[in-house]
Each structure stands twice: as C-alpha cells, then as structure tokens.
Design a protein around this motif. Structure first.
Motif, PDB file in Angstrom:
ATOM      1  N   SER A  58      -1.315  -6.199   2.022  1.00 39.65           N
ATOM      2  CA  SER A  58      -2.057  -5.369   2.970  1.00 39.65           C
ATOM      3  C   SER A  58      -2.729  -6.224   4.034  1.00 39.65           C
ATOM      4  O   SER A  58      -2.729  -5.886   5.221  1.00 39.65           O
ATOM      5  N   SER A  63      -2.974  -3.871   7.198  1.00 44.19           N
ATOM      6  CA  SER A  63      -2.885  -2.440   6.914  1.00 44.19           C
ATOM      7  C   SER A  63      -3.710  -2.105   5.672  1.00 44.19           C
ATOM      8  O   SER A  63      -3.180  -2.058   4.559  1.00 44.19           O
ATOM      9  N   SER A  65      -4.804   0.644   4.593  1.00 46.99           N
ATOM     10  CA  SER A  65      -4.414   1.883   3.918  1.00 46.99           C
ATOM     11  C   SER A  65      -3.410   1.627   2.800  1.00 46.99           C
ATOM     12  O   SER A  65      -3.358   2.377   1.821  1.00 46.99           O
ATOM     13  N   ASP A 321       1.769   3.940   6.319  1.00 38.22           N
ATOM     14  CA  ASP A 321       1.332   3.383   7.598  1.00 38.22           C
ATOM     15  C   ASP A 321       2.492   3.486   8.582  1.00 38.22           C
ATOM     16  O   ASP A 321       3.436   2.702   8.532  1.00 38.22           O
ATOM     17  N   LEU A 324       3.677   0.383  10.536  1.00 35.33           N
ATOM     18  CA  LEU A 324       3.931  -0.830   9.757  1.00 35.33           C
ATOM     19  C   LEU A 324       5.238  -1.520  10.137  1.00 35.33           C
ATOM     20  O   LEU A 324       5.368  -2.740  10.005  1.00 35.33           O
TER      21      LEU A 324
END
Length: 366
Positions: A58, A63, A65, A321, A324
C-alpha cells in the motif's frame, strides 16, 4: 527517501518483524496459547506477515485504501476463528511498536500514516451483504446456482445453465451475471466461515469445468486480426476471472493466448513476442503481488519487441483503487471482461496517454 523505498524496505524485513511481533503478542496476551494452542501462534505469525506485506504494498503504490480494505476483510475472517477485533488491534499496535523500533524517519512516517488508518478500520462496523440479489439480472438463477454447488449438486447446477441458454441467455450473460457474482459470494461465505476451504475449492473447480463444457455453445464474431496474451502474476492461483476475460475476447474475434497462473515473467515476455500480441492483460488478486505486476510491466517495456504492446491490468486491488493502474505503469484498467474489451479496442484505435486513459476505462463500463 520515498514511499517506494519505505515499502520495499518493509517487504524485505516482513518475515523477521512478523516473528518479533508474534512473540510480543504472546507475551502480552498469554491467554492466546490457551485459546488457540501452538497452531494459533503459527497462524498469528502468518497473519502478521500478511499484514506487513499489505502495508508495504500500500505504501509502495501510495494507496492507503488497499491496506484499510484488507484490515476490514481480515477482521471479518478472524472473527470466524474466534479472534476478536481487539486481538487484531493489539497485533496492529505491536506492529506499530516494532516499526518504531526498526525504522527511522522519514520511512517511519510513511508507514505509520497508513498503519494508523488500518488500526482505525478495526473499530468500524462491517457490512456482510451478499453479492447476489434477486433484483439483479439473473439474480434468482445465481442464487440457485450457488445453492446447487454448496450442496454438491453439480448436475443440477449445469442443468440450470443449460436451461438459461435454451431460454435465450448468452454465454456472456452466464459469465457476467451468474459465474462472477457466484465466485464473489462463495468467497464471502468462506471469509465468514460459513463454508470450508474445501467447499470453496469445489465450487470454483465446478465452475471452471462448466466453462470448458460450454465452449461448444459459443457464438463467435469474425476474426478481428487482433491478439491478446493474458496472464496472472507470480504465484497467483485466482485465475478464473482472467480465464473468463480471455474467453470474452475470443468471442469478440480476437486471437487469445491464455497463460494462466504460475508463469515466470521471462516466459510471459517471450509469449508476447512470439504471438505478436497487441494487448496484454495482467491479473492481480492478492495485493501483496502488486510489486510483481510492476516488475512484469517494466520488463515488457524494456524489450524492444514488446515495448509497443498495450498493457491492461485488473483484479481485486485495482477494483478498490481505480487509479492504481497508473502506479504500476499500465496503459489502462478494466473492472470486468466486458469493460476490458472496450478498453482494449480504444487503446488500439487511440493510443491514449496515462492522463486520459481513466476516462476510456470508465466509458467502457456497462
């Protein structure tokens, strides 16, 4: 120093840290040995390593989330094994303590920012809604299909599919409205300990066999002279979604080369060149494999004979995401097979930039 460096360093040290965190937790909570026995300690170490790996990935791709979704998912999974949200929070707090001991600034700041979000996620209530609803297209049929599989009724499950085809449904309807939500629902039932790993594997294997048996009923478009290579990254075992995507491309008149799972990066690049692929579809289900997808894409780009190929990505982390795909260096993303065809066609007609590819993906939905 960057998020990437912090994530990479954590990935390298995840195993050692997981060992230390587990020892700390069992000293802090001696009742864990009584509650779960020696096997529980082994699983705590495994879960700690997974949490560290998800945190690292992450941070690598910036990211948060991805990590918070994982912790929310893990909380539900562990509850089925009588591991409380409080136990999970203790584990994450010990991860924090261990990171503070092992990492210096600014690495530590990047890691703790995301970790705190995960700790907060343990305190939130979770939704347990089914992925199948009677109001959706073929919703009742999808419910019946899952029930047949859960009761080991393969014959009845396949007869249901044949009945729908005879009534006018297309193979693509079955893929989109029965197989896909059924797989999600079976995964949810396993996560909540309502079915066993064996049942989950049986259901997936049954659906894979049905897909093969339905080939004779495909309706194919004329050959388009376009070629797709599709593969999962690393040791990914979740390949049924990619297989359905490849089938839909085949139905649209593409020549497809489905490589599946456990294929070395070098072999994937070789296949792309050998088959003169126009588009490559890369599937990632486990977030801790994201760095492998990025490595594969970089390898494809670095070879003269494959550098021109358009690359699409898809799978669970990309559905969480939606931006991403940029972080791993792809040309675009699609949430499902039908959308993937639209995105691939658009990429070949209009070689769009990373700045406007998102719009192409979104417009391909539905």
């Amino acid at each position: 120093m960057s998020h990437r460096e912090a994530g990479e360093r954590l990935l390298q040290n995840a195993g050692t840290l997981a060992e230390k965190i587990t020892e700390k937790q069992y000293r802090l909570q001696p009742d864990l040995m009584e509650r779960f026995g020696p096997i529980g300690k082994i699983r705590t170490k495994e879960d700690s390593r997974y949490s560290l790996s998800y945190l690292a990935e992450s941070v690598l791709v910036k990211s948060p989330s991805l990590f918070t979704h994982y912790i929310s998912w893990l909380k539900v999974l562990l509850a089925g094994y009588r591991v409380s949200a409080e136990d999970l929070e203790v584990n994450l707090q010990l991860i924090k303590e261990s990171l503070e001991e092992e990492f210096e600034h600014p690495y530590l700041e990047f890691l703790l920012e995301y970790l705190e979000m995960g700790i907060e996620a343990t305190r939130q209530s979770e939704s347990h809604r089914s992925f199948i609803h009677a109001s959706l297209p073929y919703g009742l049929e999808a419910q019946a299909y899952v029930q047949h599989l859960l009761h080991n009724q393969r014959k009845e499950a396949f007869e249901l599919l044949e009945t729908e085809l005879d009534a006018g449904a297309s193979i693509r309807d079955l893929y989109r409205y029965i197989f896909q939500p059924a797989q999600y629902e079976i995964g949810r039932l396993w996560q909540q300990s309502e079915i066993s790993v064996g049942q989950e594997h049986f259901c997936t294997a049954a659906t894979q066999s049905f897909i093969s048996r339905l080939y004779s009923r495909w309706l194919l478009q004329p050959n388009q002279g376009k070629r797709l290579v599709a593969a999962c990254v690393g040791s990914e075992q979740h390949e049924i979604g990619l297989r359905m995507l490849t089938d839909v491309f085949e139905m649209e008149g593409w020549d497809t080369y489905y490589l599946g799972a456990n294929v070395p990066n070098g072999s994937i690049v070789e296949a792309i060149g050998l088959h003169e692929s126009d588009v490559v579809a890369i599937s990632v289900t486990m977030t801790y494999h994201l760095h492998l997808a990025k490595d594969l894409i970089q390898r494809i780009r670095s070879h003269a004979e494959t550098a021109h190929v358009k690359i699409m990505v898809g799978g669970y982390p990309f559905n969480i995401d939606k931006e991403l795909w940029r972080a791993v260096g792809a040309d675009g993303y699609a949430p499902g097979a039908e959308e993937a065809v639209a995105v691939a066609e658009r990429l070949l007609i209009h070689p769009v930039s990373l700045d406007n590819m998102s719009a192409a993906s979104e417009s391909g939905k539905g």
